[in-house]
Design an enzyme around this catalytic site. Structure first.
Site, mmCIF file in Angstrom:
data_model
loop_
_atom_site.group_PDB
_atom_site.id
_atom_site.type_symbol
_atom_site.label_atom_id
_atom_site.label_comp_id
_atom_site.label_asym_id
_atom_site.label_seq_id
_atom_site.Cartn_x
_atom_site.Cartn_y
_atom_site.Cartn_z
ATOM 1 N N SER A 1 4.421 43.688 24.977
ATOM 2 C CA SER A 1 5.058 42.555 25.644
ATOM 3 C C SER A 1 6.361 43.053 26.231
ATOM 4 O O SER A 1 6.925 44.054 25.757
ATOM 5 C CB SER A 1 5.363 41.455 24.615
ATOM 6 O OG SER A 1 6.304 40.527 25.138
ATOM 7 N N TYR B 1 8.081 37.929 16.360
ATOM 8 C CA TYR B 1 7.244 38.374 17.480
ATOM 9 C C TYR B 1 7.870 39.583 18.184
ATOM 10 O O TYR B 1 7.209 40.612 18.416
ATOM 11 C CB TYR B 1 7.057 37.216 18.467
ATOM 12 C CG TYR B 1 6.168 37.525 19.639
ATOM 13 C CD1 TYR B 1 4.788 37.409 19.542
ATOM 14 C CD2 TYR B 1 6.707 37.933 20.861
ATOM 15 C CE1 TYR B 1 3.959 37.695 20.623
ATOM 16 C CE2 TYR B 1 5.897 38.220 21.948
ATOM 17 C CZ TYR B 1 4.524 38.097 21.822
ATOM 18 O OH TYR B 1 3.714 38.378 22.899
#
Ligand code: BGC
Length: 270
Positions: free
Chosen positions: A155, A168
């Site tokens: 990401s 995350y």
């Protein structure tokens, strides 16, 4: 979108978390490029089976296998089934991932563990099983010049800190070092390992960020290219990293983010 169905002909791919979103797009794009695909799912069996159905109806080859990537036994069973049915594995797309957002002081140990276990440990467990098979089989020059390829779904948050999403962002930062260290260790055996770092792509994981005009306008301020990504933007990058066209690319991260990592706040200031 169309590919030469020869690009990945004869190759066997496993995409984790492929019942929706980026995993689904990756599975569909790999199948269009000629790979036989395992569509892994955790709970969305029907969705996975319907993707398999579409791929097969299109002349491709696919099967669905359920497994929780965070569980060692489940991962081993999934690989055993894949090897039984497809004979080997050439491409692993380590995609399964989730968010469990909370303000830092409210984040429970369960919120933390769930995200680290699925997003990071899940990638370790699947990569380890794939690498064992790549090493066992070695290079088959008529299939690919690599013994195997692993694509880790990271990401932009492997580099952009994210308030309210500490678990995350940490998992994605970990994926970066997992990917690079594996790539270094396995490059001599002709195994290529790279990451894709998507920015904001329209999927279920971030519906709240793009599904209303207000939210979308706010999100677009973070994307210099001026559009939210679509899952195929990632699927196409997966196919390239899985193919011999990227043979000299190893241990790197391909940012597919419309420029989100370009510090958009500096477009007019600083
Ligand atoms: C997250 C999305 C987010 C995007 C950009 C992704 O990794 O899963 O929720 O929209 O990063 O911030």
């Amino acid at each position: 979108m169309s590919y030469s169905p020869c690009l990945l002909k004869g190759q066997k791919a496993l995409v984790t978390g492929a019942s929706s979103g980026l995993g689904e797009a990756s599975a569909r794009c790999l199948a269009k490029a000629g790979a036989a695909v395992v569509v892994n799912y955790h709970s969305e069996k029907e969705e996975a089976e319907s993707i398999v159905h579409d791929i097969v109806a299109d002349g491709g080859e696919a099967i669905a296998i359920g497994a929780n990537v965070a569980k060692e036994d489940g991962v081993k069973t999934m690989f055993a089934q894949m090897l039984r049915e497809f004979g080997t594995i050439d491409i692993l797309v380590n995609n399964a991932g989730l968010q469990k957002d909370a303000a830092f002081v409210d984040m429970t140990l369960n919120d933390w563990n769930l995200v680290i276990n699925v997003n990071l440990t899940g990638q370790f467990l699947c990569a380890r099983e794939a690498a064992k098979e790549f090493l066992r089989r070695g290079v088959k020059p008529d299939v690919s010049c690599a013994a195997g390829k692993i694509i880790c779904m990271s990401s932009v948050h492997q580099v952009i800190p994210w308030a309210g999403h500490v678990n995350y962002a940490t998992s994605k930062g970990g994926i970066d070092m997992l990917m690079k260290s594996m790539a270094l260790e396995l490059a001599p055996q002709k195994i290529r390992i790279n990451s894709i770092a998507p920015g904001a792509i329209e999927t279920q994981i971030n519906t709240a960020a793009w599904s209303t005009p207000e939210a979308k306008a706010k999100l677009l301020q973070l994307i210099p290219s001026g559009r939210v990504g679509i899952p195929d933007d990632i699927g196409k990058a997966v196919v390239w990293l899985a193919s011999d066209d990227s043979d000299y690319v190893n241990g790197t991260t391909l940012f597919v983010d419309g420029g989100m990592t370009l510090y958009p706040g500096f477009a007019k200031g600083g």
